[in-house]
Design an enzyme around this catalytic site. Structure first.
Site, PDB file in Angstrom:
ATOM      1  N   ARG A 134      -2.536 -12.000   0.004  1.00  0.00           N
ATOM      2  CA  ARG A 134      -1.477 -11.637   0.923  1.00  0.00           C
ATOM      3  C   ARG A 134      -1.230 -12.704   1.975  1.00  0.00           C
ATOM      4  NH1 ARG A 134      -0.806  -5.431   2.589  1.00  0.00           N
ATOM      5  NH2 ARG A 134      -1.560  -4.973   0.520  1.00  0.00           N
TER       6      ARG A 134
ATOM      7  N   ARG B 236       4.030  -3.895   9.309  1.00  0.00           N
ATOM      8  CA  ARG B 236       3.615  -4.429   8.008  1.00  0.00           C
ATOM      9  C   ARG B 236       4.739  -5.196   7.325  1.00  0.00           C
ATOM     10  NH1 ARG B 236       1.982   1.083   6.584  1.00  0.00           N
ATOM     11  NH2 ARG B 236       2.000   0.625   4.371  1.00  0.00           N
TER      12      ARG B 236
ATOM     13  N   LYS C 190       3.724  -1.578  -5.997  1.00  0.00           N
ATOM     14  CA  LYS C 190       2.602  -2.357  -6.546  1.00  0.00           C
ATOM     15  C   LYS C 190       1.463  -1.454  -7.019  1.00  0.00           C
ATOM     16  CE  LYS C 190       1.747  -4.773  -2.789  1.00  0.00           C
ATOM     17  NZ  LYS C 190       2.794  -4.382  -1.820  1.00  0.00           N
TER      18      LYS C 190
ATOM     19  N   ARG D 230      -0.418   8.854   4.441  1.00  0.00           N
ATOM     20  CA  ARG D 230      -1.357   7.846   4.921  1.00  0.00           C
ATOM     21  C   ARG D 230      -1.199   7.632   6.416  1.00  0.00           C
ATOM     22  NH1 ARG D 230      -0.831   2.727   0.974  1.00  0.00           N
ATOM     23  NH2 ARG D 230      -0.688   1.745   3.015  1.00  0.00           N
TER      24      ARG D 230
ATOM     25  N   ARG E 141       6.392   8.950   1.201  1.00  0.00           N
ATOM     26  CA  ARG E 141       5.211   8.708   0.372  1.00  0.00           C
ATOM     27  C   ARG E 141       4.036   9.604   0.775  1.00  0.00           C
ATOM     28  NH1 ARG E 141       3.087   2.623  -0.458  1.00  0.00           N
ATOM     29  NH2 ARG E 141       2.597   2.618   1.764  1.00  0.00           N
TER      30      ARG E 141
END
Ligand code: ADP
Ligand code: ZN
Length: 231
Positions: free
Chosen positions: A99, A179, A23, A168, A136
Site C-alpha cells: 500500500r 483512507r 479487493k 466495521r 458495508r
C-alpha cells in the site's frame, strides 16, 4: 478455458484499488478458484486485534482512526506470513498489500526469484465506493462481506459461520475520507511501481461482484495462456 488447477502453478497476484473497490471479496473468490494462498493484511490486523495480541493492539490504534499501520510492522508481518510452510509456493493473492512505495519495494525483495505475475487495479469511481462503504457490513468472526442491500439470510448472523454481522469501526464517514485521501497519496505510487515493472492491469470493478470476478479470471487465464509477460 483451461482449468487453472492443471497449470503447473497458480498465479501470483496483487489486488490494488480504493477502499470499497472489492479487493477483499474478489481475493476470496480468486483464492477458491485457483486454490492459491490469500493474504489480506486488513484481516490479519483485525484478527490480531480481536485476539488481543500486542501487534493487534498497536495496529488497532492506527486502523480505527483511518491511518495506515507503519511500514515496518506491515512488512514484518507479511514476510512472516509468506514464509510459513511454503504456503505461497503454488501461487497467492495479496489483498491490501503493498500500500506504499516502500512496501512494494520490500515485497519485490521478499519474492526474490519468484516475481509477481500481475498487479490488478480494480477501478471504481469514488462516488460508488462511498456508497458501498456506507452500506458495508462484515462478519465479526470470519470477515465475510455483506451490504445493507445484500444482508445475510437470518437476522444479521453470518451465512458462513453464524456469528454476528456488524459495521466495521473504521467505516465511519471521517475514517473513510481519511483512507481515501491516504490512498491517493500513498497507493498511487504503488500503481506507478507496477506500471513501470510492466505487470499492471486494470479491471473495471464498478459492476456487480460476479461480473468483476469473470473479468479477473479472464485476465489471469489469458495471461497464462499467452505464456508470456506481455499485457
Ligand atoms: P480498506 O481497504 O477498506 O482500508 P482493509 O481491511 O484492507 O480495508 O484495511 C483496514 C486497515 O488496516 C487500513 O485502513 C490500514 O489502517 C490497515 N492496513 C491494512 N493493510 C495495510 C498496509 N499494507 N499498510 C498499512 N496499513 C494497512
Ligand atoms: Zn462469519
Amino acid at each position: 478455458m483451461p482449468d487453472a488447477a492443471t497449470e503447473p502453478r497458480g498465479p501470483r497476484l496483487v489486488l490494488l484499488g480504493k477502499q470499497g473497490a472489492g479487493k477483499g471479496t474478489q481475493a476470496v473468490r480468486l483464492e477458491e478458484h485457483y486454490r492459491i494462498f490469500r493474504l489480506s493484511t486488513g484481516d490479519l490486523f483485525r484478527d490480531a486485534a480481536a485476539a488481543g495480541t500486542e501487534l493487534g493492539r498497536e495496529a488497532k490504534g492506527y486502523i480505527d482512526r483511518g491511518f495506515l499501520v507503519p511500514d515496518d510492522i506491515v512488512i514484518g508481518l507479511v514476510r512472516e506470513q509468506l514464509a510459513i510452510d511454503d504456503r505461497a509456493q503454488h501461487g497467492f493473492v495479496l489483498d491490501g498489500f503493498p500500500r506504499t512505495r516502500q512496501q512494494a519495494a520490500e515485497l519485490d525483495k521478499i519474492l526474490d526469484g519468484c516475481p509477481l505475475d500481475l498487479a490488478v487495479d480494480l477501478d471504481v469511481p469514488t462516488e460508488v465506493v462511498l456508497q458501498r462503504i456506507a452500506g458495508r457490513r462484515v462478519c465479526s468472526n470470519c470477515g465475510a462481506n455483506y451490504h445493507v442491500d445484500n444482508p445475510p439470510e437470518h437476522n444479521w448472523t453470518c451465512d458462513v459461520c453464524g456469528h454476528e454481522v456488524v459495521q466495521r469501526e473504521d467505516d465511519t464517514p471521517e475514517a473513510v475520507m481519511r483512507r481515501l485521501e491516504l490512498y491517493e497519496m500513498k497507493t498511487l505510487p504503488v500503481i506507478q511501481h507496477y506500471r513501470r515493472a510492466g505487470i499492471l492491469a486494470h479491471v473495471d470493478a464498478s459492476d456487480e461482484t460476479e461480473e468483476v470476478f469473470k473479468r479477473l479470471v479472464e485476465l489471469v487465464d489469458s495471461y497464462f495462456d499467452a505464456g508470456s509477460r506481455a499485457l
